[in-house]
Design an enzyme around this catalytic site. Structure first.
Site, mmCIF file in Angstrom:
data_model
loop_
_atom_site.group_PDB
_atom_site.id
_atom_site.type_symbol
_atom_site.label_atom_id
_atom_site.label_comp_id
_atom_site.label_asym_id
_atom_site.label_seq_id
_atom_site.Cartn_x
_atom_site.Cartn_y
_atom_site.Cartn_z
ATOM 1 N N SER A 126 0.834 -1.194 0.000
ATOM 2 C CA SER A 126 0.000 0.000 0.000
ATOM 3 C C SER A 126 0.869 1.245 0.000
ATOM 4 O O SER A 126 1.971 1.256 0.575
ATOM 5 C CB SER A 126 -0.860 -0.013 1.265
ATOM 6 O OG SER A 126 -1.477 1.241 1.463
ATOM 7 N N TYR A 151 -1.955 -1.119 10.912
ATOM 8 C CA TYR A 151 -2.219 -1.644 9.566
ATOM 9 C C TYR A 151 -1.066 -1.276 8.629
ATOM 10 O O TYR A 151 -0.497 -2.135 7.945
ATOM 11 C CB TYR A 151 -3.546 -1.093 9.004
ATOM 12 C CG TYR A 151 -3.676 -1.334 7.519
ATOM 13 C CD1 TYR A 151 -3.922 -2.605 7.019
ATOM 14 C CD2 TYR A 151 -3.505 -0.292 6.601
ATOM 15 C CE1 TYR A 151 -3.998 -2.829 5.652
ATOM 16 C CE2 TYR A 151 -3.593 -0.513 5.230
ATOM 17 C CZ TYR A 151 -3.841 -1.782 4.766
ATOM 18 O OH TYR A 151 -3.906 -2.005 3.413
ATOM 19 N N LYS A 155 1.984 -3.690 6.679
ATOM 20 C CA LYS A 155 2.377 -3.726 5.262
ATOM 21 C C LYS A 155 3.880 -3.491 5.122
ATOM 22 O O LYS A 155 4.563 -4.164 4.346
ATOM 23 C CB LYS A 155 1.605 -2.669 4.461
ATOM 24 C CG LYS A 155 0.126 -2.954 4.323
ATOM 25 C CD LYS A 155 -0.130 -4.140 3.415
ATOM 26 C CE LYS A 155 -1.572 -4.567 3.408
ATOM 27 N NZ LYS A 155 -1.795 -5.866 2.780
#
Ligand code: NAD
Ligand code: UFG
Length: 343
Positions: A126, A151, A155
């Site tokens: 992302s 989150y 990643k």
């Protein structure tokens, strides 16, 4: 020879569109999804559009025995790994769940792949790994890791793990695809994004306001250093993104190691530009109210997609009107997403 691809998270938003594109390109597809954030109905729609079905295994990427069994039964040559949890706010409240699923799950998957002799992996990363970028457009060599929530850190951690793995064992071929803001839906109106509860993301929120499920859009801040003061993002049609995965898979045929590619359009749009573009495409008004900034948001985030264009031969083909038209068609044909059937 027909190639078989394992798609983890293939019942979800991006995974289901990519599964469709893979089937249409002639691949065999095995989908592994726990359905913790998806409905099997999405795969029925995939089968309807593709004219054939992916194999579906309901299960968890953290289940090593299941992965071993799956890889023993299917001649998988590569894995596209979408499975993971993605709600930023939830990740702040439940960090262990996010690290276990996103980081632990990916490690488990890689261990099972290596044991089965499968070394080609396309990973859903992302643009969040760039944090608040010093300059835009963002190139792949800009600093990463200044992430603001679990989150985003999950990643970043997975990127590090996969990079280390590719250094340690030259058989690995890894694509780290940094998505910008995926939006839109399949043009048939049969497939799209089906968020759980009240959407966090801008476009699903806009479409739910337009369909009358939500009263108005809260625009999170109009005092950012952007042309109209609202946040600027690089929205990319989900089918362009899906096609980018096929191009990455192809590129890995001639490359070992881990490679990073931005998947964005290179064009930034503000929240108010998005509202106006949606109104123009749908003919529906979107009432909105300027509200306080959302914690953790940044002003500007858009890609320099040159590396993907040069190395993958890929570029986004669909513009903002297409994204809006397709998102609206999906929402208006399926006001309750996959659970409500078609109205
Ligand atoms: P999604 O929630 O629609 O899809 C993820 C799928 O993974 C779901 O179907 C869910 O049921 C499944 N899943 C979750 N944990 C699992 C597990 N442990 N085992 C098996 N299945 C599991 O999300 P999406 O928008 O399609 O995102 C796909 C991937 O792309 C995710 O990794 C996400 O973090 C990443 N990504 C998404 C965006 C975005 O804005 N949508 C942006 C950048 C990156
Ligand atoms: N926004 C609003 N109102 C809303 C929702 C969003 O004004 O109700 C604004 C946000 O402030 C931002 C823009 O619309 O300026 C886009 O917000 P999204 O939530 O749609 O997307 P983000 O860029 O904040 O986040 C997305 C993904 C994250 C990912 C991040 C970076 O949802 O998972 O991109 O890749 F981490």
């Amino acid at each position: 020879m027909t190639r078989t691809i394992l798609v983890t998270g293939g019942a979800g938003y991006i995974g289901s569109h990519t599964t469709l594109v893979l089937l249409q390109a002639g691949f065999q597809v095995v989908v592994l999804d726990s359905l913790c954030n998806a409905s099997a109905e999405s795969l029925k729609r995939v089968a309807q559009l593709a004219g054939r079905e992916p194999v579906f295994v309901q299960g968890d990427i953290r289940d090593r025995a299941l992965l071993d069994q799956l890889l023993a039964h299917h001649p998988v040559q590569a894995v596209m790994h979408f499975a993971g949890l993605k709600a930023v706010g939830e990740s702040v409240a439940q960090p262990l769940r996010y690290y276990e699923n996103n980081v632990g799950g990916t490690i488990n998957l890689c261990q099972a792949m290596a044991a089965a002799g499968v070394f080609t992996l396309v990973f859903s990363s992302s643009a969040t790994v760039y944090g608040d970028p010093a300059t835009v457009p963002i190139t792949e060599d800009q600093p990463v890791g200044q992430t603001t929530n679990p989150y985003g850190r999950s990643k970043f951690m997975v990127e590090q793990v996969l990079g280390d793995l590719a250094v340690a064992d030259a058989r690995w071929r890894v694509a780290l695809l940094r998505y910008f803001n995926p939006v839109g839906a399949h043009e048939s109106g049969l497939m799209g994004e089906d968020p759980n509860g009240i959407p966090n993301n801008l476009l699903p929120y806009i479409t739910q306001v337009a369909v009358g499920k939500l009263p108005e859009l809260a625009v999170f801040g109009n005092d950012y250093p952007t042309p109209d003061g609202t946040g600027v993002r690089d929205y990319i049609h989900v089918l362009d993104l899906a096609e980018g995965h096929l191009c990455a898979l192809k590129a890995l045929q001639t490359r070992t190691g881990a490679h990073v590619w931005n998947l964005g359009t290179g064009q930034g749009y503000s929240v108010l530009e998005m509202v106006r573009a949606f109104e123009a495409a749908s003919g529906r008004p979107v009432p909105y109210r300027i509200s306080p900034r959302r914690s953790g948001d940044i002003a500007n985030c858009y890609a320099d997609p040159t590396k993907a264009r040069k190395e993958l031969g890929w570029g986004a083909q669909r513009g903002l009107p297409d994204m809006m038209r397709d998102a609206w068609r999906w929402q208006s044909m399926n006001p309750n997403g996959y659970s409500g059937g078609r109205n």
